[in-house]
Design a protein around this motif. Structure first.
Motif, short mmCIF file in Angstrom:
data_model
loop_
_atom_site.label_atom_id
_atom_site.label_comp_id
_atom_site.label_asym_id
_atom_site.label_seq_id
_atom_site.Cartn_x
_atom_site.Cartn_y
_atom_site.Cartn_z
N GLU A 41 0.89 -1.12 0.11
CA GLU A 41 -0.24 0.10 0.10
C GLU A 41 0.98 1.22 0.04
O GLU A 41 0.79 2.24 -0.69
N GLU A 42 1.87 1.09 0.87
CA GLU A 42 2.81 2.35 0.96
C GLU A 42 3.46 2.35 -0.41
O GLU A 42 3.33 3.66 -0.68
N VAL A 43 3.90 1.59 -1.15
CA VAL A 43 4.53 1.61 -2.49
C VAL A 43 3.44 2.20 -3.50
O VAL A 43 3.56 3.17 -4.25
N TRP A 44 2.29 1.73 -3.42
CA TRP A 44 1.42 2.25 -4.18
C TRP A 44 1.04 3.60 -4.07
O TRP A 44 0.88 4.33 -4.95
N GLN A 45 0.89 4.21 -2.81
CA GLN A 45 0.62 5.68 -2.47
C GLN A 45 1.55 6.48 -3.12
O GLN A 45 1.62 7.67 -3.80
N VAL A 46 2.97 6.14 -3.01
CA VAL A 46 4.33 6.87 -3.53
C VAL A 46 3.92 6.87 -5.19
O VAL A 46 4.31 7.94 -5.62
N ILE A 47 3.77 5.59 -5.72
CA ILE A 47 3.25 5.81 -7.06
C ILE A 47 2.22 6.88 -7.60
O ILE A 47 2.32 7.52 -8.57
N GLN A 48 1.11 7.08 -6.83
CA GLN A 48 0.23 7.89 -6.99
C GLN A 48 0.79 9.31 -7.03
O GLN A 48 0.47 10.20 -7.65
N ASP A 49 1.68 9.38 -5.82
CA ASP A 49 2.32 10.89 -5.60
C ASP A 49 2.96 11.13 -6.85
O ASP A 49 3.11 12.48 -7.38
N ARG A 50 3.88 10.15 -7.32
CA ARG A 50 4.82 10.28 -8.54
C ARG A 50 4.10 10.74 -9.62
O ARG A 50 4.51 11.63 -10.46
N ALA A 51 2.82 10.07 -9.85
CA ALA A 51 1.97 10.30 -11.01
C ALA A 51 1.64 11.79 -10.87
O ALA A 51 1.30 12.30 -12.04
N GLU A 52 1.15 12.33 -9.70
CA GLU A 52 0.23 13.31 -9.74
C GLU A 52 1.43 14.46 -9.58
O GLU A 52 1.06 15.97 -10.04
N HIS A 53 2.71 14.33 -9.07
CA HIS A 53 3.68 15.33 -8.97
C HIS A 53 4.97 14.68 -9.75
O HIS A 53 5.86 14.56 -8.79
N PRO A 54 5.32 14.68 -10.84
CA PRO A 54 6.26 14.30 -11.67
C PRO A 54 7.35 15.13 -10.99
O PRO A 54 7.43 16.23 -10.93
N SER A 55 8.52 14.36 -10.99
CA SER A 55 10.07 14.95 -10.75
C SER A 55 11.15 14.21 -11.51
O SER A 55 11.06 12.77 -11.85
N ALA A 56 12.01 15.06 -11.97
CA ALA A 56 12.92 14.50 -12.77
C ALA A 56 13.85 13.40 -12.21
O ALA A 56 14.58 12.58 -12.97
N GLU A 57 13.92 13.33 -10.84
CA GLU A 57 14.85 12.56 -10.04
C GLU A 57 14.15 10.91 -9.90
O GLU A 57 14.49 10.22 -9.57
N SER A 58 12.70 10.88 -10.07
CA SER A 58 11.92 9.97 -9.70
C SER A 58 11.94 8.80 -11.04
O SER A 58 11.46 9.11 -12.22
N TYR A 59 12.32 7.66 -10.54
CA TYR A 59 12.08 6.58 -11.53
C TYR A 59 10.72 6.37 -12.13
O TYR A 59 10.48 6.11 -13.00
N VAL A 60 9.79 6.10 -11.01
CA VAL A 60 8.32 5.88 -11.30
C VAL A 60 7.97 6.92 -12.48
O VAL A 60 7.20 6.77 -13.29
N SER A 61 8.01 8.36 -11.91
CA SER A 61 7.82 9.39 -12.78
C SER A 61 8.34 9.14 -14.16
O SER A 61 7.63 9.25 -15.30
N SER A 62 9.63 8.58 -14.50
CA SER A 62 10.34 8.35 -15.76
C SER A 62 9.37 7.49 -16.72
O SER A 62 9.48 7.41 -17.73
N VAL A 63 9.22 6.54 -15.94
CA VAL A 63 8.21 5.27 -16.67
C VAL A 63 6.95 5.80 -16.91
O VAL A 63 6.33 5.59 -18.02
N LEU A 64 6.36 6.54 -15.87
CA LEU A 64 5.02 7.09 -16.33
C LEU A 64 5.08 8.01 -17.36
O LEU A 64 3.86 8.26 -17.91
N THR A 65 6.01 8.86 -17.65
CA THR A 65 5.93 9.87 -18.60
C THR A 65 6.66 9.50 -19.79
O THR A 65 7.20 10.18 -20.69
N HIS A 66 7.21 8.21 -19.84
CA HIS A 66 7.92 7.67 -20.83
C HIS A 66 7.38 7.99 -22.40
O HIS A 66 6.32 8.00 -22.50
N ARG A 67 8.30 8.27 -23.16
CA ARG A 67 7.89 8.54 -24.63
C ARG A 67 6.96 7.32 -25.27
O ARG A 67 6.09 7.49 -26.44
N LYS A 68 7.39 6.38 -24.72
CA LYS A 68 6.59 4.97 -25.24
C LYS A 68 5.35 4.75 -24.69
O LYS A 68 4.26 3.90 -25.02
#
Ligand SMILES: N=c1c2ncn([C@@H]3O[C@H](COP(=O)(O)OP(=O)(O)OP(=O)(O)O)[C@@H](O)[C@H]3O)c2ncn1[C@@H]1O[C@H](COP(=O)(O)O)[C@@H](O)[C@H]1O
Length: 97
Positions: free
Chosen positions: A8-35
């Motif tokens: 649940e904790e990891v799921w919540q972090v993933i939600q946060d990264r999706a809502e507030h993308p950051s350049a340092e975040s691996y999750v953000s990099s996947v969710l905003t990937h050109r593919k």
């Protein structure tokens, strides 16, 4: 230690990264990937294969590590597909016999 809350904790972090993308975040990099969603789906496929090989070859430490990778990337792919993990948990609960 068995701590299911980590999922649940990891799921919540993933939600946060999706809502507030950051350049340092691996999750953000996947969710905003050109593919697009293909990036997270590829990761699920890749990690599933690695998990299968580790389990098949009976390498315990690698099986644990690959299972963790697979669960993590599955959660990211659920987010990428707009699926709420609560619906998945409800589905599992509904299958109780
Ligand atoms: N569980 C993980 C996790 N597992 C693996 N990874 C990253 O996944 C990446 C993939 O590594 P691979 O070797 O499979 O692949 P690669 O070739 O390096 O890269 P790609 O194939 O992904 O392009 C590595 O950079 C790992 O750091 C993770 N990154 C993040 N998390 C969790 O997600 C949270 C948020 O992370 P950030 O988004 O980076 O803040 C963290 O606090 C963790 O709880």
């Amino acid at each position: 230690m068995n701590d299911w809350n980590i999922l649940e904790e990891v799921w919540q972090v993933i939600q946060d990264r999706a809502e507030h993308p950051s350049a340092e975040s691996y999750v953000s990099s996947v969710l905003t990937h050109r593919k697009g969603i293909d990036k997270s789906l590829e990761k699920v496929g890749e990690e599933a294969v690695e998990f299968i090989l580790a389990a098949k070859n009976q390498v315990p430490e690698r099986t644990v590590s690959e299972a963790a990778d697979l669960l993590f990337h599955l959660l990211v792919a659920l987010r990428a597909s707009g699926t709420d993990v609560s619906d998945v948990l409800d589905e599992l609960a509904a299958r109780r016999k």
